[in-house]
Write a protein that holds these residues in place. Structure first.
Motif, short mmCIF file in Angstrom:
data_model
loop_
_atom_site.label_atom_id
_atom_site.label_comp_id
_atom_site.label_asym_id
_atom_site.label_seq_id
_atom_site.Cartn_x
_atom_site.Cartn_y
_atom_site.Cartn_z
N TYR A 83 28.16 12.28 0.97
CA TYR A 83 26.88 12.67 1.57
C TYR A 83 25.74 11.92 0.89
CZ TYR A 83 23.60 16.30 3.50
OH TYR A 83 22.61 16.99 4.16
N ARG A 90 20.39 5.33 4.52
CA ARG A 90 19.28 5.57 5.45
C ARG A 90 17.97 5.70 4.72
NH1 ARG A 90 23.29 9.05 7.56
NH2 ARG A 90 22.11 10.96 7.14
N TYR A 110 11.76 9.38 15.96
CA TYR A 110 12.71 9.48 14.85
C TYR A 110 12.19 10.38 13.73
CZ TYR A 110 16.61 8.11 11.84
OH TYR A 110 17.75 8.13 11.05
N ARG A 117 16.78 17.01 10.50
CA ARG A 117 17.87 16.76 9.55
C ARG A 117 17.65 17.45 8.22
NH1 ARG A 117 19.88 10.48 10.75
NH2 ARG A 117 20.24 10.86 12.97
N HIS A 118 16.40 17.68 7.85
CA HIS A 118 16.11 18.42 6.63
C HIS A 118 16.24 19.92 6.88
CE1 HIS A 118 14.40 14.59 5.19
NE2 HIS A 118 14.57 15.09 3.97
C1 HEM Z 1 8.91 13.13 -0.20
C2 HEM Z 1 9.84 13.92 0.32
C3 HEM Z 1 11.09 13.39 0.97
C4 HEM Z 1 11.37 12.16 1.47
C5 HEM Z 1 10.45 10.94 1.53
C6 HEM Z 1 12.71 12.21 1.98
C7 HEM Z 1 13.35 11.18 2.63
C8 HEM Z 1 14.55 11.30 3.31
C9 HEM Z 1 15.10 10.33 4.21
C10 HEM Z 1 14.44 9.00 4.54
C11 HEM Z 1 16.27 10.82 4.68
C12 HEM Z 1 17.22 10.13 5.67
C13 HEM Z 1 16.72 10.37 7.08
C14 HEM Z 1 17.70 9.77 8.10
O1 HEM Z 1 18.73 10.38 8.36
O2 HEM Z 1 17.39 8.66 8.59
C15 HEM Z 1 16.45 12.11 4.09
C16 HEM Z 1 17.54 12.95 4.29
C17 HEM Z 1 17.84 13.99 3.43
N1 HEM Z 1 17.02 14.48 2.46
FE1 HEM Z 1 15.09 14.03 2.23
N2 HEM Z 1 13.24 13.45 1.78
C18 HEM Z 1 12.28 14.20 1.15
C19 HEM Z 1 12.43 15.51 0.72
C20 HEM Z 1 13.68 16.06 0.47
C21 HEM Z 1 13.96 17.16 -0.41
C22 HEM Z 1 12.93 17.98 -1.18
C23 HEM Z 1 15.28 17.32 -0.43
C24 HEM Z 1 16.05 18.32 -1.26
C25 HEM Z 1 16.94 17.84 -2.16
C26 HEM Z 1 15.87 16.33 0.45
C27 HEM Z 1 17.21 16.18 0.71
C28 HEM Z 1 17.71 15.43 1.76
C29 HEM Z 1 19.03 15.58 2.32
C30 HEM Z 1 20.11 16.54 1.86
C31 HEM Z 1 19.10 14.68 3.39
C32 HEM Z 1 20.25 14.51 4.39
C33 HEM Z 1 19.95 15.47 5.57
C34 HEM Z 1 21.06 15.36 6.64
O3 HEM Z 1 20.95 14.52 7.53
O4 HEM Z 1 22.04 16.15 6.52
N3 HEM Z 1 14.86 15.57 0.98
N4 HEM Z 1 15.40 12.37 3.26
#
Ligand code: HEM
Ligand code: HEM
Lengths: 193, 193
Positions: A83, A90, A110, A117-118
């Motif tokens: 994961y 991405r 997107y 997704r979050h």
């Molecule tokens: C400044 C805040 C954040 C940014 C810039 C960010 C950025 C991203 C990006 C670019 C992706 C991939 C999107 C895609 O599928 O194309 C993603 C997915 C993900 N992010 Fe974040 N994120 C943020 C906050 C968080 C936080 C606080 C968490 C908690 C740990 C988190 C956990 C995840 C997880 C688990 C995924 C995969 C979700 C899925 O598709 O199952 N993110 N994030």
């Protein structure tokens, strides 16, 4: 080379739930202008060249905070390395997309997908993983601080003067906040957004 | 001199809906530490001395953007000057409270009240005004950019060196984001926060 699960430009994505004039209003509040897009694009060569180093720092931050690594872990508590790796690909593309600053309708659609997704409505589906169901709202915007803070030194590695680097950094702050605001959509009560 | 509608420390405010350990987790994600509190307190004399000038800039920003002045206006579209003035008094106190950085339980309870005041559940009640019912989520975090950007030059007016001013500014960014995260609570779907 395709990036698994990366859906920028996909015709299967639903239209954005906000009208163009509503998007423009958010950009006005953010003071996000064409100048900022120019500064973002200036950063593209640097961030692209250093993307892996940047991601190492961000992943290091998440990995060293159990309450954040939690969202990448299985329900039994073990971190899901597949994961983490799939999302990292991405996330790398996201750095490039943010710097390219082509914030058109395809990009907009997107953003609402990334929001899902979050959120419990879309998390884990892209990679078909066993993990916790939902990323709590409370951490979304909070992560912007370490993400931007750790990005800043890399922005200074190009050939731009101090003032330009500062403008580039401000543009990145606006771009990240803009996206987080759009990503918040599925979290907010109907009629409140 | 009491500030109308200012309820910091009021025993009538309900307890925060988050446990102390949950609050600590948010601060960890934000990287908000005791050092930041120290830097915030360093800014207290400066921001207190310049509070009216700072508010002039912020009110100027809102006033010059019809889509933002809207939230201070009557339903017939006319700006409610009483409302603007009453809120300004509390906004001035907010600058001082943020710099004092005494983020204890009384402060915490008041953050959830401020959240309600931006939201349809509490807006207009404090000042008993005729205005639009709700401030849309989409503009809340967005306003952080102009608020912080216009604050920065004032922070530099003290006697601190450039590096200290930068640390003070970073602390202010974290403090504002922290509060916006707490203020978001009534906007977010149950179970999603
Ligand atoms: C400044 C805040 C954040 C940014 C810039 C960010 C950025 C991203 C990006 C670019 C992706 C991939 C999107 C895609 O599928 O194309 C993603 C997915 C993900 N992010 Fe974040 N994120 C943020 C906050 C968080 C936080 C606080 C968490 C908690 C740990 C988190 C956990 C995840 C997880 C688990 C995924 C995969 C979700 C899925 O598709 O199952 N993110 N994030
Ligand atoms: C960085 C973002 C923001 C900050 C720091 C901020 C700050 C504040 C503060 C300190 C108060 C007074 C709270 C009290 O009663 O003690 C307040 C109330 C208010 N704010 Fe905001 N605010 C933000 C975003 C917004 C936005 C985007 C709008 C839209 C124009 C807005 C409009 C208002 C209004 C109309 C009130 C009065 C609410 C009521 O009690 O009826 N605020 N704000």
């Amino acid at each position: 080379m395709t990036i698994p699960g990366y859906m920028m430009g996909s015709p299967t994505l639903p239209p954005a739930p906000l009208k163009p004039e509503e998007i423009e209003e958010i950009k006005k509040t953010l003071t996000l202008t064409d100048d900022d897009l120019r500064f973002l694009r200036m950063s593209l060569p640097i961030v692209e060249a250093h993307a892996d180093e940047i991601l190492d720092v961000w992943y290091g931050f998440v990995g060293s905070h159990p309450h954040l690594l939690y969202y990448f872990s299985r329900r039994d508590g073990t971190p899901n390395e597949t994961y983490l790796a799939r999302v990292r690909q991405r996330f790398k593309q996201w750095i490039i997309d943010t710097a390219q600053a082509e914030y058109d309708d395809a990009w907009l659609r997107y953003q609402f997908e990334i929001g899902r997704r979050h959120h419990r409505t879309g998390k884990n589906k892209t990679d078909g993983v066993d993990s916790v169901p939902h990323i709590h709202f409370r951490h979304l915007f909070a992560l912007a601080i370490p993400v931007l803070h750790t990005l800043k030194p890399f922005l200074a590695r190009g050939s731009h003067d101090t003032e330009t680097v500062e403008r580039i950094f401000q543009a990145w702050q606006k771009a990240v906040l803009f996206q987080l605001i759009l990503w918040s959509y599925p979290y907010v009560k109907e009629g409140d957004y």
